[in-house]
Write a protein that holds these residues in place. Structure first.
Motif, PDB file in Angstrom:
ATOM      1  N   ARG A   1      24.498  61.662   9.810  1.00 56.41           N
ATOM      2  CA  ARG A   1      25.149  60.629   9.405  1.00 56.41           C
ATOM      3  C   ARG A   1      24.777  59.458   9.799  1.00 56.41           C
ATOM      4  O   ARG A   1      24.449  58.372   9.158  1.00 56.41           O
ATOM      5  N   LEU A   2      24.483  59.292  11.242  1.00 50.67           N
ATOM      6  CA  LEU A   2      23.900  58.149  11.834  1.00 50.67           C
ATOM      7  C   LEU A   2      22.579  57.847  11.497  1.00 50.67           C
ATOM      8  O   LEU A   2      22.214  56.715  11.143  1.00 50.67           O
ATOM      9  N   LEU A   3      21.659  58.802  11.233  1.00 55.28           N
ATOM     10  CA  LEU A   3      20.083  58.501  10.770  1.00 55.28           C
ATOM     11  C   LEU A   3      20.211  58.196   9.293  1.00 55.28           C
ATOM     12  O   LEU A   3      19.567  57.330   8.842  1.00 55.28           O
ATOM     13  N   GLU A   4      21.319  58.712   8.286  1.00 53.25           N
ATOM     14  CA  GLU A   4      21.112  58.179   7.227  1.00 53.25           C
ATOM     15  C   GLU A   4      21.696  56.972   6.896  1.00 53.25           C
ATOM     16  O   GLU A   4      21.020  56.115   6.226  1.00 53.25           O
ATOM     17  N   PHE A   5      22.742  56.447   7.680  1.00 54.20           N
ATOM     18  CA  PHE A   5      23.197  55.164   7.654  1.00 54.20           C
ATOM     19  C   PHE A   5      22.107  54.117   8.240  1.00 54.20           C
ATOM     20  O   PHE A   5      21.738  53.238   7.439  1.00 54.20           O
ATOM     21  N   ALA A   6      21.377  54.413   9.039  1.00 54.20           N
ATOM     22  CA  ALA A   6      20.357  53.616   9.707  1.00 54.20           C
ATOM     23  C   ALA A   6      19.059  53.582   8.990  1.00 54.20           C
ATOM     24  O   ALA A   6      18.455  52.558   8.421  1.00 54.20           O
ATOM     25  N   ALA A   7      18.758  54.618   8.083  1.00 55.41           N
ATOM     26  CA  ALA A   7      17.778  54.822   7.301  1.00 55.41           C
ATOM     27  C   ALA A   7      17.936  53.942   5.956  1.00 55.41           C
ATOM     28  O   ALA A   7      17.208  53.021   5.356  1.00 55.41           O
ATOM     29  N   LYS A   8      19.176  54.089   5.382  1.00 57.48           N
ATOM     30  CA  LYS A   8      19.390  53.166   4.122  1.00 57.48           C
ATOM     31  C   LYS A   8      19.277  51.578   4.800  1.00 57.48           C
ATOM     32  O   LYS A   8      19.039  50.826   3.978  1.00 57.48           O
ATOM     33  N   ASP A   9      19.811  51.238   5.850  1.00 52.67           N
ATOM     34  CA  ASP A   9      19.657  50.044   6.505  1.00 52.67           C
ATOM     35  C   ASP A   9      18.089  49.544   6.474  1.00 52.67           C
ATOM     36  O   ASP A   9      18.056  48.146   6.620  1.00 52.67           O
ATOM     37  N   HIS A  10      17.374  50.438   6.685  1.00 53.21           N
ATOM     38  CA  HIS A  10      15.896  50.133   6.710  1.00 53.21           C
ATOM     39  C   HIS A  10      15.213  50.050   5.610  1.00 53.21           C
ATOM     40  O   HIS A  10      13.970  50.219   5.349  1.00 53.21           O
TER      41      HIS A  10
END
Length: 454
Positions: free
Chosen positions: A22-31
Motif C-alpha cells: 500500500r505504501l509503494l502504491e501510494f508513493a507510485a501514484k504520487d510520482h
C-alpha cells in the motif's frame, strides 16, 4: 500491438507485505505511475501484460522465489525492466539478480526517492521518442536533440556556449547543480558534441549499488574474486574505453573506491577486482553531483586530490527558478512527448496555466515540471490544460516525505509513520486500524510489536 487505455496499470509491485504494498502504491501514484500490486509470484505473472512499463519485485515471496519470477518475466517480456528488492544485504544475491536480467537492485531499507529515481530513468529510456530532425530541444528536456540547442535564458545560453567548447576537448568535466536540473541530459549532449560521439556513452550511478558491486561495476572482476563471481566480467571503464563514462552522484562514491578512481583518472590504468593484469582505458569521464563537493572535502568525506582531478572543467546547471524564460518551451516539449507516447492529439496550456507555471519556484526543477505535466494530463478530459488542472499539483514538495533530519524517509520509516497515525486516529482500535489499512488484524499485532507499541 494493441493500444492500452491511458488508465491501464503501468507499474507492477510484487511484495507479500500488504503494508509495504500500500505504501509503494501510494508513493507510485504520487510520482505519476498507475500501480497494480500482487502479493505472490503467481498472481504477479497473471497481472503481467504489455501495458506494464516496469516491475518492482521482492526477493522473498511465499509461493515462488523472486529469482524464479524474474526468470519467468524475462522469458515473456525480455525487455521489461525489473527492480529487485531484498532484505539480504550480500553481494551474491545482487550479482545473481543482475545477471538474471534485473535492471537494478535495492536492499531494504531503502529511500523511496532512490526507487523512484530509478523508475523515472527506466521510463525515460524505455519510452523516449526522438524529436523530428527539423526541431531543436530546450536544455533540460529528455527528448533527444538533433541540432543546436537554444534557450531563452542568458544563463543557459552561456552554459551551452561553454559546453560546446568543453565537448571538443578530452578533459574530465564536473557537472554541478540541484537534483532534477538535467545533468544526465547535459552529459549526453557533451558526448553527442564530442569527437567520441560514435562510441558508447555509459552511465553509472554511484549510490545505486553496494560498495562491493559498485567496484565490480566500475572496474570489472575476475572469476572467483568474491562470492557469486562465477565468471570474469569487464567493468564500465573497459566497456566505455574510447567513449564516455558518466559517473552520476559522484559525491556518494564510497571512500574505499576514491583512491582507485583517482588512479584511473591520473594514469588511465586499473586492475579488475581480484585481478593482477594491469588494464588501460581511454575513457572520457564526466561526473555529476548535486552536493557541494568542496564542502564535503573540507568535512573529510571526499578526497581533495580526487576533487581536483574531477573538477578540471566545471559546468554549473542553473535551477529552473533561475531560468524561467525556458519554462514555456520546456512545457511544450514535455507535453508533445507525453502525447506521442500515449498516441493522442496533445494539449495546450491556457494563459492562466502558463502564468501558474511561471509563478511557481520548482524546487524539483525540470524533473518536477515533467512530473506535474504527466499527472495533470492523466486526469484532464480535454486538450486544454487550465489552471485548475495544475493548481493541486503545484505544491512545494520534494520527491518524497522528509524526516526531521531533512533527508527523505526510508520505506520502513514511512511505514511506521503511516501505521502509528492510523492506529492513533482509530482510537488504538486494532480491528478498525486493520480495516483502514486493508491488512489483517494479525498484521496489526505484528506491526505493534515491530514498532515497540505493545
Amino acid at each position: 500491438m494493441a493500444r492500452y487505455p491511458s488508465d491501464a496499470p503501468n507499474l507492477l509491485i510484487v511484495d507479500d507485505d500488504s503494508t509495504i504494498q500500500r505504501l509503494l502504491e501510494f508513493a507510485a501514484k504520487d510520482h505519476g505511475w498507475r500501480p497494480v500490486a500482487a502479493g505472490t509470484g503467481n498472481h504477479a505473472l497473471e497481472l503481467l501484460d504489455e501495458a506494464i512499463e516496469a516491475v518492482v519485485l521482492d526477493h522473498g515471496l511465499p509461493d515462488v522465489e523472486g529469482m524464479e519470477v524474474l526468470s519467468r518475466i524475462r522469458d515473456r517480456f525480455p525487455d521489461l525492466p525489473v527492480i529487485m528488492l531484498t532484505g539480504l544485504n550480500d553481494a551474491e544475491t545482487a550479482v545473481k539478480a543482475l545477471r538474471a536480467g534485473a535492471a537494478d537492485y535495492l536492499t531494504k531499507p531503502f529511500e523511496l526517492k532512490r526507487l523512484f529515481d530509478i523508475l523515472r530513468e527506466i521510463r525515460r529510456e524505455r519510452k523516449e521518442i526522438p524529436a523530428p530532425a527539423a526541431t531543436s530541444t530546450l536544455p533540460g528536456s529528455s527528448v533527444k536533440a538533433t541540432k543546436a540547442l537554444t534557450s531563452a535564458s542568458p544563463k543557459v545560453r552561456e552554459l551551452l556556449r561553454r559546453l560546446e567548447k568543453a565537448a571538443a576537448l578530452n578533459s574530465t568535466i564536473l557537472l554541478t547543480g540541484e537534483s532534477g536540473t538535467g545533468k544526465t541530459y547535459f552529459a549526453r549532449e557533451i558526448h553527442r558534441l564530442s569527437p567520441r560521439s560514435t562510441e558508447d556513452f555509459i552511465t553509472v550511478s554511484c549510490p545505486a549499488l553496494p560498495r562491493e558491486l559498485l567496484e565490480s561495476e566500475l572496474f570489472g572482476h575476475e572469476r572467483g574474486s568474491f562470492t557469486g563471481a562465477t565468471s570474469s566480467r569487464a567493468g564500465r571503464f573497459e566497456q566505455a574505453s574510447k567513449g564516455t563514462l558518466f559517473l552520476d552522484e559522484i559525491g556518494d562514491l564510497p571512500a574505499e573506491l576514491q583512491p582507485k578512481l583517482l588512479n584511473v583518472l591520473q594514469d588511465r590504468e586499473f586492475f579488475r577486482v581480484g585481478g593482477n593484469k594491469l588494464l588501460k582505458t581511454d575513457t572520457r569521464v564526466i561526473a555529476a553531483t548535486n552536493v557541494d563537493l568542496r564542502a564535503r572535502v573540507n568535512a573529510g568525506g571526499f578526497r581533495e586530490d580526487l576533487y581536483y582531478r574531477l573538477n578540471i572543467i566545471e559546468l554549473h546547471i542553473p535551477p529552473l527558478r533561475e531560468r524561467k524564460e525556458d519554462i514555456e518551451g520546456l512545457a511544450g516539449d514535455i507535453l508533445k512527448r507525453i502525447a506521442q507516447r500515449r498516441g493522442v492529439e496533445g494539449w495546450q496550456l491556457s494563459e492562466a496555466a502558463g502564468a501558474a507555471l511561471l509563478a511557481f519556484d520548482w524546487p524539483g526543477n525540470v524533473r518536477q515540471l515533467e512530473n506535474v505535466l504527466e499527472r495533470a494530463t492523466a486526469f484532464t478530459d480535454g486538450t486544454a490544460l487550465g489552471e485548475k488542472d495544475l493548481a493541486p499539483l503545484l505544491e512545494t514538495r520534494r520527491d518524497g516525505p522528509l524526516g526531521s533530519s531533512g533527508r527523505p524517509l526510508t520505506l520502513q520509516e514511512m511505514e511506521r509513520d503511516v501505521f502509528i497515525q492510523t492506529y492513533h486516529r482509530s482510537g488504538k482500535n486494532k480491528a478498525k486500524t486493520a480495516r483502514e489499512l486493508g491488512i489483517s488484524e494479525r498484521s496489526v499485532y505484528n506491526l505493534l510489536e515491530r514498532h515497540g507499541l505493545k
